[in-house]
Design a protein around this motif. Sequence first.
Motif, PDB file in Angstrom:
ATOM      1  N   GLN A  42       0.259  -1.230  -0.079  1.00  0.00           N
ATOM      2  CA  GLN A  42      -0.293  -0.280  -0.075  1.00  0.00           C
ATOM      3  C   GLN A  42      -0.009   1.483  -0.197  1.00  0.00           C
ATOM      4  OE1 GLN A  42      -3.263   0.972   2.311  1.00  0.00           O
ATOM      5  NE2 GLN A  42      -4.189  -1.831   2.494  1.00  0.00           N
ATOM      6  N   ARG A  43       2.535   1.002   0.240  1.00  0.00           N
ATOM      7  CA  ARG A  43       3.425   2.143   0.046  1.00  0.00           C
ATOM      8  C   ARG A  43       3.034   2.711  -1.028  1.00  0.00           C
ATOM      9  NH1 ARG A  43       8.208   1.081   4.301  1.00  0.00           N
ATOM     10  NH2 ARG A  43       7.511   2.231   5.563  1.00  0.00           N
ATOM     11  N   GLU A  44       2.594   2.305  -2.216  1.00  0.00           N
ATOM     12  CA  GLU A  44       2.425   2.230  -3.937  1.00  0.00           C
ATOM     13  C   GLU A  44       1.045   2.835  -4.429  1.00  0.00           C
ATOM     14  OE1 GLU A  44       5.375   2.322  -5.063  1.00  0.00           O
ATOM     15  OE2 GLU A  44       6.462   1.715  -3.249  1.00  0.00           O
ATOM     16  N   ARG A  45      -0.126   2.128  -3.473  1.00  0.00           N
ATOM     17  CA  ARG A  45      -1.221   2.617  -3.711  1.00  0.00           C
ATOM     18  C   ARG A  45      -2.054   2.006  -1.957  1.00  0.00           C
ATOM     19  NH1 ARG A  45      -3.742  -2.662  -2.426  1.00  0.00           N
ATOM     20  NH2 ARG A  45      -2.010  -4.059  -3.216  1.00  0.00           N
ATOM     21  N   PRO A  46      -1.822   3.493  -1.690  1.00  0.00           N
ATOM     22  CA  PRO A  46      -2.767   3.442  -0.263  1.00  0.00           C
ATOM     23  C   PRO A  46      -4.006   3.762  -0.093  1.00  0.00           C
ATOM     24  CG  PRO A  46      -1.514   6.189  -0.795  1.00  0.00           C
ATOM     25  CD  PRO A  46      -0.991   4.504  -1.975  1.00  0.00           C
ATOM     26  N   TYR A  47      -4.762   2.611   0.491  1.00  0.00           N
ATOM     27  CA  TYR A  47      -6.369   2.767   0.592  1.00  0.00           C
ATOM     28  C   TYR A  47      -6.577   3.826   1.233  1.00  0.00           C
ATOM     29  CZ  TYR A  47      -6.072  -1.571  -2.478  1.00  0.00           C
ATOM     30  OH  TYR A  47      -6.079  -2.146  -3.089  1.00  0.00           O
ATOM     31  N   GLY A  48      -6.292   3.621   2.247  1.00  0.00           N
ATOM     32  CA  GLY A  48      -6.734   4.510   3.254  1.00  0.00           C
ATOM     33  C   GLY A  48      -5.375   6.002   4.181  1.00  0.00           C
ATOM     34  N   ASP A  49      -5.825   6.058   5.425  1.00  0.00           N
ATOM     35  CA  ASP A  49      -4.349   7.655   6.284  1.00  0.00           C
ATOM     36  C   ASP A  49      -3.568   6.911   6.425  1.00  0.00           C
ATOM     37  OD1 ASP A  49      -3.261   9.140   7.772  1.00  0.00           O
ATOM     38  OD2 ASP A  49      -4.973   9.924   8.305  1.00  0.00           O
ATOM     39  N   GLU A  50      -2.415   7.254   5.418  1.00  0.00           N
ATOM     40  CA  GLU A  50      -1.122   6.840   5.419  1.00  0.00           C
ATOM     41  C   GLU A  50       0.012   6.627   6.836  1.00  0.00           C
ATOM     42  OE1 GLU A  50       3.039   7.843   3.332  1.00  0.00           O
ATOM     43  OE2 GLU A  50       1.084   9.382   2.717  1.00  0.00           O
ATOM     44  N   GLU A  51      -0.736   7.929   7.358  1.00  0.00           N
ATOM     45  CA  GLU A  51      -0.292   7.810   9.272  1.00  0.00           C
ATOM     46  C   GLU A  51      -0.305   6.432   9.433  1.00  0.00           C
ATOM     47  OE1 GLU A  51      -1.671  11.605  11.240  1.00  0.00           O
ATOM     48  OE2 GLU A  51      -0.590  12.270   9.416  1.00  0.00           O
ATOM     49  N   ASP A  52      -1.353   6.218   9.175  1.00  0.00           N
ATOM     50  CA  ASP A  52      -2.328   4.695  10.023  1.00  0.00           C
ATOM     51  C   ASP A  52      -1.405   3.609   9.461  1.00  0.00           C
ATOM     52  OD1 ASP A  52      -4.427   6.275  11.323  1.00  0.00           O
ATOM     53  OD2 ASP A  52      -5.673   5.933   9.875  1.00  0.00           O
ATOM     54  N   LEU A  53      -1.289   3.420   7.920  1.00  0.00           N
ATOM     55  CA  LEU A  53       0.283   2.327   7.899  1.00  0.00           C
ATOM     56  C   LEU A  53       1.516   2.609   7.821  1.00  0.00           C
ATOM     57  CD1 LEU A  53      -0.603   0.533   5.104  1.00  0.00           C
ATOM     58  CD2 LEU A  53       0.554   2.612   3.616  1.00  0.00           C
ATOM     59  N   GLU A  54       2.047   4.172   8.173  1.00  0.00           N
ATOM     60  CA  GLU A  54       3.470   4.449   9.016  1.00  0.00           C
ATOM     61  C   GLU A  54       2.997   3.322  10.434  1.00  0.00           C
ATOM     62  OE1 GLU A  54       5.671   3.416   7.040  1.00  0.00           O
ATOM     63  OE2 GLU A  54       4.521   4.349   5.232  1.00  0.00           O
ATOM     64  N   ALA A  55       2.184   3.419  11.080  1.00  0.00           N
ATOM     65  CA  ALA A  55       2.567   3.413  12.454  1.00  0.00           C
ATOM     66  C   ALA A  55       2.092   1.972  12.925  1.00  0.00           C
ATOM     67  CB  ALA A  55       0.786   4.349  13.038  1.00  0.00           C
ATOM     68  N   PHE A  56       1.588   1.441  11.514  1.00  0.00           N
ATOM     69  CA  PHE A  56       1.725  -0.393  11.874  1.00  0.00           C
ATOM     70  C   PHE A  56       2.997  -0.317  11.265  1.00  0.00           C
ATOM     71  CE2 PHE A  56       1.438  -4.259   9.592  1.00  0.00           C
ATOM     72  CZ  PHE A  56       0.733  -4.611  10.959  1.00  0.00           C
TER      73      PHE A  56
END
Length: 222
Positions: A129-143
Amino acid sequence: MSDADEYEAFVDPRDLLLRTDWNAVEHCCPDVAPATPVLLLELLDEDPAVQGMAFRSLVEAHTRQQVFYTATAPAARFVAAALGDPRTLARVTDRCAQEEVDLGPQAPFPLRAGLLSWLGDSVVEALAQRERPYGDEEDLEAFLDLVPEFCAAARPFLDAGQPEVREAALGLLLAVLRLPALAGLIPGHRDRVLAAALVEGPYRWRAVDTLAGWGEEVSSLL
Protein backbone atom coordinates in the motif's frame (compact mmCIF):
# COMPACT_ATOMS: atom_id res chain seq x y z
CA MET A 1 19.83 -11.47 26.31
CA SER A 2 18.41 -11.63 22.76
CA ASP A 3 16.24 -8.93 21.26
CA ALA A 4 13.23 -11.26 21.62
CA ASP A 5 13.96 -11.76 25.33
CA GLU A 6 14.33 -8.02 25.81
CA TYR A 7 11.03 -7.43 24.03
CA GLU A 8 9.17 -10.01 26.10
CA ALA A 9 10.68 -8.64 29.31
CA PHE A 10 9.67 -5.08 28.46
CA VAL A 11 6.21 -5.36 26.92
CA ASP A 12 3.29 -6.68 28.93
CA PRO A 13 0.11 -6.94 26.84
CA ARG A 14 -2.02 -5.98 29.84
CA ASP A 15 0.08 -2.87 30.28
CA LEU A 16 -0.47 -1.97 26.63
CA LEU A 17 -4.21 -2.06 27.17
CA LEU A 18 -3.90 0.39 30.03
CA ARG A 19 -1.43 2.70 28.28
CA THR A 20 -3.50 3.09 25.11
CA ASP A 21 -6.29 5.64 24.88
CA TRP A 22 -8.77 3.44 23.03
CA ASN A 23 -11.28 6.29 22.84
CA ALA A 24 -8.84 8.17 20.60
CA VAL A 25 -8.56 5.41 17.97
CA GLU A 26 -11.11 3.52 15.92
CA HIS A 27 -11.51 0.46 13.74
CA CYS A 28 -13.92 -0.47 10.99
CA CYS A 29 -17.62 -0.92 11.69
CA PRO A 30 -17.68 0.21 15.35
CA ASP A 31 -21.44 -0.38 15.51
CA VAL A 32 -20.92 -4.09 14.73
CA ALA A 33 -17.45 -5.17 15.86
CA PRO A 34 -16.57 -5.28 19.57
CA ALA A 35 -14.52 -2.44 21.01
CA THR A 36 -10.83 -3.08 20.44
CA PRO A 37 -9.83 -3.69 24.08
CA VAL A 38 -12.77 -6.07 24.47
CA LEU A 39 -11.83 -8.24 21.51
CA LEU A 40 -8.14 -8.18 22.45
CA LEU A 41 -8.96 -9.50 25.91
CA GLU A 42 -11.20 -12.12 24.33
CA LEU A 43 -8.21 -13.41 22.37
CA LEU A 44 -6.91 -14.57 25.75
CA ASP A 45 -10.21 -15.98 26.97
CA GLU A 46 -10.36 -19.51 28.40
CA ASP A 47 -13.03 -20.53 25.87
CA PRO A 48 -11.65 -21.38 22.37
CA ALA A 49 -15.01 -20.48 20.82
CA VAL A 50 -14.72 -16.95 22.22
CA GLN A 51 -11.09 -16.73 21.11
CA GLY A 52 -11.94 -17.80 17.55
CA MET A 53 -14.64 -15.17 17.16
CA ALA A 54 -12.33 -12.55 18.68
CA PHE A 55 -9.72 -13.44 16.06
CA ARG A 56 -12.33 -13.09 13.33
CA SER A 57 -13.32 -9.67 14.70
CA LEU A 58 -9.69 -8.59 14.86
CA VAL A 59 -9.13 -9.37 11.17
CA GLU A 60 -12.41 -7.89 10.00
CA ALA A 61 -12.32 -4.72 12.08
CA HIS A 62 -8.65 -3.74 11.90
CA THR A 63 -7.56 -4.66 8.36
CA ARG A 64 -10.91 -4.97 6.61
CA GLN A 65 -10.55 -4.74 2.82
CA GLN A 66 -6.84 -4.01 3.32
CA VAL A 67 -7.53 -0.69 5.07
CA PHE A 68 -5.46 0.22 8.13
CA TYR A 69 -7.19 2.17 10.90
CA THR A 70 -5.99 4.24 13.84
CA ALA A 71 -6.61 1.24 16.11
CA THR A 72 -4.70 -1.23 13.92
CA ALA A 73 -1.20 -0.39 15.17
CA PRO A 74 -1.95 -0.57 18.91
CA ALA A 75 -4.02 -3.74 18.39
CA ALA A 76 -1.15 -5.35 16.45
CA ARG A 77 1.27 -4.37 19.18
CA PHE A 78 -0.91 -6.14 21.73
CA VAL A 79 -1.06 -9.22 19.50
CA ALA A 80 2.73 -9.32 19.18
CA ALA A 81 3.14 -9.01 22.94
CA ALA A 82 0.54 -11.73 23.60
CA LEU A 83 2.03 -14.38 21.28
CA GLY A 84 3.89 -16.04 24.13
CA ASP A 85 0.77 -16.40 26.27
CA PRO A 86 -0.04 -20.13 26.58
CA ARG A 87 -3.70 -19.38 25.89
CA THR A 88 -2.77 -18.62 22.28
CA LEU A 89 -2.00 -22.33 21.87
CA ALA A 90 -5.74 -23.06 21.93
CA ARG A 91 -7.06 -24.57 18.70
CA VAL A 92 -9.83 -22.39 17.33
CA THR A 93 -12.05 -21.83 14.31
CA ASP A 94 -13.24 -18.48 13.02
CA ARG A 95 -16.26 -19.42 10.94
CA CYS A 96 -19.73 -18.37 12.02
CA ALA A 97 -22.55 -20.92 12.19
CA GLN A 98 -23.91 -20.04 8.73
CA GLU A 99 -20.46 -20.42 7.16
CA GLU A 100 -20.16 -23.84 8.74
CA VAL A 101 -23.41 -24.76 6.97
CA ASP A 102 -22.37 -23.26 3.63
CA LEU A 103 -18.69 -24.24 3.60
CA GLY A 104 -18.56 -27.23 5.90
CA PRO A 105 -16.62 -27.72 9.13
CA GLN A 106 -13.38 -25.82 9.50
CA ALA A 107 -10.28 -27.61 10.78
CA PRO A 108 -9.22 -25.98 14.06
CA PHE A 109 -5.89 -24.14 13.99
CA PRO A 110 -3.65 -22.81 16.78
CA LEU A 111 -4.68 -19.25 17.58
CA ARG A 112 -0.96 -18.38 17.80
CA ALA A 113 -0.54 -19.43 14.17
CA GLY A 114 -3.53 -17.34 13.14
CA LEU A 115 -2.18 -14.26 14.91
CA LEU A 116 1.27 -14.69 13.36
CA SER A 117 -0.29 -15.09 9.93
CA TRP A 118 -2.41 -11.97 10.42
CA LEU A 119 0.65 -9.92 11.34
CA GLY A 120 2.66 -11.27 8.39
CA ASP A 121 -0.13 -10.79 5.86
CA SER A 122 -0.74 -7.28 7.19
CA VAL A 123 2.94 -6.35 6.81
CA VAL A 124 2.90 -7.56 3.19
CA GLU A 125 -0.26 -5.56 2.49
CA ALA A 126 1.12 -2.46 4.23
CA LEU A 127 4.27 -2.54 2.10
CA ALA A 128 2.18 -2.91 -1.05
CA GLN A 129 0.00 0.00 0.00
CA ARG A 130 2.95 2.33 0.16
CA GLU A 131 2.59 2.35 -3.62
CA ARG A 132 -1.22 2.54 -3.66
CA PRO A 133 -2.60 3.57 -0.25
CA TYR A 134 -6.29 2.90 0.47
CA GLY A 135 -6.59 4.60 3.83
CA ASP A 136 -4.69 7.15 5.87
CA GLU A 137 -0.94 7.00 5.27
CA GLU A 138 -0.22 7.84 8.90
CA ASP A 139 -2.13 4.76 10.08
CA LEU A 140 -0.17 2.63 7.64
CA GLU A 141 3.19 3.98 8.78
CA ALA A 142 2.23 3.66 12.46
CA PHE A 143 1.71 -0.04 11.83
CA LEU A 144 4.99 -0.46 9.93
CA ASP A 145 6.89 1.36 12.68
CA LEU A 146 6.17 -1.68 14.88
CA VAL A 147 7.83 -4.18 12.53
CA PRO A 148 10.93 -4.64 14.75
CA GLU A 149 8.62 -5.66 17.59
CA PHE A 150 6.75 -8.10 15.34
CA CYS A 151 10.05 -9.67 14.30
CA ALA A 152 11.33 -10.01 17.86
CA ALA A 153 8.04 -11.53 18.98
CA ALA A 154 8.00 -14.10 16.15
CA ARG A 155 11.60 -15.30 16.27
CA PRO A 156 11.15 -17.62 19.30
CA PHE A 157 8.62 -19.65 17.30
CA LEU A 158 10.70 -20.23 14.16
CA ASP A 159 12.10 -23.52 15.44
CA ALA A 160 9.74 -24.46 18.24
CA GLY A 161 6.17 -25.53 18.84
CA GLN A 162 3.48 -26.78 16.50
CA PRO A 163 4.22 -27.00 12.75
CA GLU A 164 1.49 -24.47 11.95
CA VAL A 165 3.07 -22.01 14.36
CA ARG A 166 6.57 -22.48 12.92
CA GLU A 167 5.22 -21.98 9.41
CA ALA A 168 3.31 -18.83 10.34
CA ALA A 169 6.35 -17.43 12.18
CA LEU A 170 8.39 -17.99 9.02
CA GLY A 171 5.76 -16.16 6.99
CA LEU A 172 5.99 -13.17 9.31
CA LEU A 173 9.79 -13.20 9.25
CA LEU A 174 9.82 -13.25 5.44
CA ALA A 175 7.51 -10.25 5.41
CA VAL A 176 9.41 -8.08 7.88
CA LEU A 177 12.87 -8.79 6.47
CA ARG A 178 11.96 -6.72 3.42
CA LEU A 179 12.16 -3.52 5.44
CA PRO A 180 15.41 -1.52 5.47
CA ALA A 181 15.07 -1.09 9.25
CA LEU A 182 15.81 -4.81 9.68
CA ALA A 183 18.62 -5.07 7.13
CA GLY A 184 21.04 -5.96 9.90
CA LEU A 185 19.22 -9.27 10.39
CA ILE A 186 19.64 -10.39 6.77
CA PRO A 187 22.98 -12.26 7.18
CA GLY A 188 21.61 -14.32 10.05
CA HIS A 189 18.50 -15.37 8.17
CA ARG A 190 19.63 -15.56 4.54
CA ASP A 191 20.00 -19.35 4.59
CA ARG A 192 16.54 -19.76 6.11
CA VAL A 193 14.97 -17.50 3.49
CA LEU A 194 16.80 -19.25 0.66
CA ALA A 195 15.66 -22.65 1.96
CA ALA A 196 12.05 -21.45 1.99
CA ALA A 197 12.42 -20.23 -1.59
CA LEU A 198 13.71 -23.60 -2.80
CA VAL A 199 10.86 -25.82 -1.62
CA GLU A 200 7.13 -25.84 -2.27
CA GLY A 201 5.21 -24.30 0.59
CA PRO A 202 2.71 -21.57 1.40
CA TYR A 203 5.43 -18.93 1.71
CA ARG A 204 7.73 -19.92 -1.15
CA TRP A 205 6.86 -16.91 -3.29
CA ARG A 206 7.11 -14.60 -0.30
CA ALA A 207 10.63 -15.93 0.22
CA VAL A 208 11.47 -15.33 -3.45
CA ASP A 209 10.13 -11.78 -3.21
CA THR A 210 12.18 -11.19 -0.07
CA LEU A 211 15.37 -12.33 -1.81
CA ALA A 212 14.54 -10.13 -4.79
CA GLY A 213 14.02 -7.20 -2.45
CA TRP A 214 17.55 -7.75 -1.15
CA GLY A 215 18.83 -7.42 -4.72
CA GLU A 216 19.65 -11.10 -5.12
CA GLU A 217 19.35 -12.99 -8.41
CA VAL A 218 16.13 -15.04 -8.32
CA SER A 219 15.61 -15.97 -11.99
CA SER A 220 16.64 -19.56 -11.31
CA LEU A 221 13.98 -19.79 -8.59
CA LEU A 222 11.25 -18.69 -10.98
